[in-house]
Design a protein around this motif. Structure first.
Motif, mmCIF file in Angstrom:
data_model
loop_
_atom_site.group_PDB
_atom_site.id
_atom_site.type_symbol
_atom_site.label_atom_id
_atom_site.label_comp_id
_atom_site.label_asym_id
_atom_site.label_seq_id
_atom_site.Cartn_x
_atom_site.Cartn_y
_atom_site.Cartn_z
ATOM 1 N N LYS A 1 38.968 10.636 23.274
ATOM 2 C CA LYS A 1 37.753 10.003 23.775
ATOM 3 C C LYS A 1 37.079 10.896 24.816
ATOM 4 O O LYS A 1 37.737 11.713 25.458
ATOM 5 N N LYS A 2 35.778 10.695 24.998
ATOM 6 C CA LYS A 2 35.061 11.478 26.002
ATOM 7 C C LYS A 2 35.631 11.229 27.397
ATOM 8 O O LYS A 2 35.749 12.152 28.209
ATOM 9 N N SER A 3 36.006 9.983 27.684
ATOM 10 C CA SER A 3 36.566 9.677 28.997
ATOM 11 C C SER A 3 37.874 10.426 29.222
ATOM 12 O O SER A 3 38.173 10.859 30.347
ATOM 13 N N ASP B 1 44.020 1.076 18.548
ATOM 14 C CA ASP B 1 42.589 1.370 18.574
ATOM 15 C C ASP B 1 42.028 1.436 17.160
ATOM 16 O O ASP B 1 40.968 0.878 16.856
#
Length: 342
Positions: free
Chosen positions: A88-90, A179
């Motif tokens: 994920k970008k985070s 997810d």
């Protein structure tokens, strides 16, 4: 994803920045429980062929692995993390914040998320994505209103299903399998309900993604082998895990078909099986050339003998990539191509 090939000078600078890592002799790997058996197989093969110290492989879950992997550079931090979904970008931002700025993403193949049961259950199970959602979601639509899930028996959702209690063991929120299951099964099944489909994907993602916590869905931790044990102890229970665990236990387990499709290497590769996803590992490029044998281990992982058709990973249930994308992945892995999550 954005990709850029690392230059020799970039790799040299990265190696200097990671000199503290030279104090550790073993490669250290964390991450997905789904990817774990594949990585463990490569580690065993690598150690057997080279005589090098066997890499230390830990099953921490995809989310947990990302946090550990992105903690920093040096001997106290792992070199590779496995993932049953893309970073994920985070998570990428956390890596950058801690100085982990050069990472290579490697898709090792594809996997199906299996819903499985004991072979001692005699019913021929075939569920739609909507039935999966209606059984396992925290909230479902009843008479046009979203309410706490009232269903406890499968025949309450569809009278053609058995009159048995709904019970499914699945992964925790830290798992990439969770997810992927939420996205590919729960939200997708919710969106197949006509009036929810009309409300749009954003609404469905907000209102349909929570798994129920009142008993029928049980978080079983990151050890998928424990789910297998529970299924063998209860003929009516279902388990949710990567296809490889079903593949390795076909003597005692059977698949629940989804939308009429049985999970298999063929249906997962073509995408006909609706709950399919890519699998990855991520390499910390600052540790290449510093941690002994890391580059050689990556070479073994992406070799044709491992991830190619008929390779020893396909014998464990991995569905190989097609020839052209597999060649691109192999080149990127060996050249240290870096990526940016968006």
């Amino acid at each position: 994803m954005k990709f850029a090939k690392l230059t020799a000078s970039t790799l040299a600078i990265a190696a200097v920045s990671a000199t503290a890592a030279a104090a550790r002799d073993e490669i250290r790997i964390v991450g997905s429980s789904t990817v774990f058996p594949y990585t463990q197989a490569v580690a065993e093969q690598f150690s057997s062929v080279t005589g090098a110290a066997s890499p230390i492989v830990e099953s921490t879950g995809t989310g947990g692995g990302m946090k550990i992997f992105c903690g920093g550079i040096g001997e106290g931090h792992p070199d590779i993390t496995g993932a049953s979904r893309a970073m994920k970008k985070s998570e990428f931002d956390l890596c950058v914040e801690n100085g982990v700025v050069d990472i290579t993403e490697v898709q090792i193949g594809n996997d199906g998320l299996s819903i499985a049961m004991s072979r001692s259950n005699e019913f021929d199970w075939d569920l739609t994505l909507t039935e999966v959602y209606m059984a396992l979601a925290a909230e479902v639509p009843v008479d046009g209103q979203m309410v706490a899930n009232p269903y406890t028996m499968w025949n309450e959702i569809n009278p053609d299903l058995p009159e048995v209690e709904i019970l499914a063991y699945g992964p925790p929120p830290t798992s990439g399998t969770r997810d992927a299951f939420v996205e590919l099964a729960m939200v997708a099944g919710c969106e197949e309900i006509p009036y929810i489909h009309d409300m749009g994907s954003d609404w469905a993602e907000e209102h349909c993604a929570r798994m129920r916590q009142d008993g029928p869905f049980v978080e079983a931790g990151e050890n998928d082998n424990l789910i297998v044990q529970r299924l063998n102890a209860d003929a009516n229970a279902m388990g949710i895990f990567g296809y490889s665990f079903l593949y390795e236990n076909l003597d005692t387990l059977k698949s629940v078909h989804v939308d009429g499709v049985e999970p298999s290497p063929e249906t997962i590769a073509t995408g006909d099986y609706p709950i399919s996803r890519p699998l990855f590992f991520y390499v910390k490029n600052a540790h290449r050339g510093v941690i002994p044998n890391l580059q050689d281990f990556v070479e073994e992982y992406v070799s044709e003998e491992a991830m190619g058709p008929g390779g020893y990973l396909s014998e464990r249930g991995l569905v190989p990539l097609q020839d052209e994308p597999r060649a691109m992945v192999q080149d990127a892995a060996m050249d240290g191509v870096s990526f940016t999550a968006e």
